[in-house]
Design a protein around this motif. Structure first.
Motif, PDB file in Angstrom:
ATOM      1  N   THR A 159      30.257  36.272  48.931  1.00  0.00           N
ATOM      2  CA  THR A 159      31.449  37.057  48.995  1.00  0.00           C
ATOM      3  C   THR A 159      32.609  36.350  49.240  1.00  0.00           C
TER       4      THR A 159
ATOM      5  N   ALA B 287      36.995  36.198  49.584  1.00  0.00           N
ATOM      6  CA  ALA B 287      38.003  36.921  49.880  1.00  0.00           C
ATOM      7  C   ALA B 287      39.309  36.246  49.284  1.00  0.00           C
TER       8      ALA B 287
ATOM      9  N   CYS C 182      33.963  39.930  45.203  1.00  0.00           N
ATOM     10  CA  CYS C 182      35.207  39.610  45.465  1.00  0.00           C
ATOM     11  C   CYS C 182      36.216  40.592  46.301  1.00  0.00           C
TER      12      CYS C 182
ATOM     13  N   GLN D 207      42.000  36.498  55.981  1.00  0.00           N
ATOM     14  CA  GLN D 207      40.681  36.798  56.082  1.00  0.00           C
ATOM     15  C   GLN D 207      39.632  35.778  56.835  1.00  0.00           C
TER      16      GLN D 207
ATOM     17  N   GLU E 121      37.530  37.162  59.374  1.00  0.00           N
ATOM     18  CA  GLU E 121      36.358  37.629  58.642  1.00  0.00           C
ATOM     19  C   GLU E 121      35.265  36.717  58.342  1.00  0.00           C
TER      20      GLU E 121
ATOM     21  N   THR F 177      31.586  38.158  57.568  1.00  0.00           N
ATOM     22  CA  THR F 177      31.722  39.473  56.680  1.00  0.00           C
ATOM     23  C   THR F 177      32.055  38.759  55.226  1.00  0.00           C
ATOM     24  N   VAL F 178      32.777  37.668  55.021  1.00  0.00           N
ATOM     25  CA  VAL F 178      32.708  36.798  53.965  1.00  0.00           C
ATOM     26  C   VAL F 178      32.103  35.577  53.952  1.00  0.00           C
ATOM     27  N   ASP F 179      31.913  34.901  52.755  1.00  0.00           N
ATOM     28  CA  ASP F 179      31.540  33.618  52.877  1.00  0.00           C
ATOM     29  C   ASP F 179      32.442  32.408  52.421  1.00  0.00           C
TER      30      ASP F 179
ATOM     31  N   VAL G 240      36.809  31.794  51.739  1.00  0.00           N
ATOM     32  CA  VAL G 240      38.269  32.436  51.813  1.00  0.00           C
ATOM     33  C   VAL G 240      38.933  31.607  51.019  1.00  0.00           C
TER      34      VAL G 240
END
Length: 316
Positions: free
Chosen positions: A95, A97, A125, A132, A135, A140-142, A144
């Motif tokens: 993921t 961001a 994406c 982020q 996050e 939540t995301v890998d 940024v």
């Protein structure tokens, strides 16, 4: 034995401020999160949360447990990265961001390249103006794709690894045929009506800061974070906009762009990942694609006399 998933829920609730908000980010029901936190409370034998209006706060025991939970979850992340490194293959999902202003020049080329080199990798994406990095710490995301303006404080949280990608200057945007084609001194903007982002954004803070350093207070006639709206206002001759170079299509009709010659306003675009001793092959692949796309974007925009090696931040 403490349940890792429950520790993750406790950390998420502490970051979000409420069980409802935490449940939304975890894609669970509020009831399911409450049940798991109640089970965690029984495991430790003491209250971890207390109501505070519409939110919840950690008790002293909750704060102590959260400190340990952060270390435990970091160790789990380290273990996952180490195993992935031993396997030596890029995973199936990631993921990313990213800021809207980076999509055309960096994100889209990077995702295209990833699709060619790692066809089994599916990248989700999330395009948003909101920072982020939190996050990222929550898992939540890998990766940024973020920004930091040079003259503003660095607010990156602990446990984050920053990989510089590109120094991206703001350009002065006016209507085509308006004024001379030349670099602009920042002080010249003192008498102009500006279209600027809200002061809650990084760019909305960097512009007035630079103007104040140049000795004047800018006239913010139009306030919007929508770059397309800023360009439309400039094209109509209603305002002068200050827009990142990578966010402007050189073929956009009806506008003229000029660099700031004396006090350039620069944002550093960077790729951020969770800090681990062992590099994760999947996030490494995403960061590498972003770095390559950023390098290509920078080179394609440079005048022939400029050197691609000149950058205020080293590109590693």
């Amino acid at each position: 034995m403490l349940d890792i998933r429950r520790l993750h829920m406790l950390r998420t609730v502490a970051a979000r401020g409420s069980i409802t908000a935490a449940a939304q980010s975890l894609a669970l029901s509020a009831g399911a999160v409450s049940q798991q936190l109640s089970a965690l409370r029984r495991d430790v034998g003491v209250d971890l949360l207390r109501p505070d209006g519409r939110t919840v706060t950690l008790t002293e025991a909750g704060r102590v447990l959260l400190e340990h939970a952060d270390r435990i979850l970091a160790a789990v992340q380290e273990a996952e990265s180490a195993v992935a490194a031993v396997k030596g293959v890029v995973g199936a999902t990631a993921t990313l961001a990213a800021l809207p202003s980076t999509v055309a020049e960096i994100v889209a080329p990077a995702l295209t390249a990833l699709g060619s080199h790692h066809p089994h990798l599916t990248v989700t994406c999330l395009v948003t103006d909101r920072a982020q990095l939190r996050e990222l710490t929550l898992g939540t995301v890998d990766v940024v794709l973020g920004q930091r303006y040079h003259d503003l404080p660095d607010a990156a949280p602990r446990g984050i690894e920053i990989s510089p990608l590109l120094d991206d200057p703001l350009l002065v945007v006016t209507a085509a045929g308006q004024g001379e084609v030349r670099p602009v001194a920042l002080r010249e903007l003192a008498t102009r009506s500006l279209a600027v982002p809200p002061p809650t954004t990084d760019c909305g803070q960097a512009i007035p800061h630079a103007c104040h350093q140049a000795g004047f207070t800018p006239t913010a006639r139009y306030i919007t974070a929508d770059i397309a709206a800023q360009l439309s206002l400039a094209r109509a001759g209603l305002a002068t906009a200050l827009v990142p170079r990578t966010a402007i299509d050189p073929a956009t009709p009806g506008i003229r762009t000029a660099p700031i010659e004396d006090r350039p306003i620069l944002r550093l675009l960077f790729a951020a990942t969770r800090l681990t001793e062992t590099a994760n092959p999947t996030t490494t692949a995403v960061v590498t694609a972003l770095r390559t796309a950023a390098r290509q974007a920078r080179t394609s925009r440079l005048p022939a006399s400029d050197s691609p090696d000149e950058c205020a931040f080293p590109i590693e």
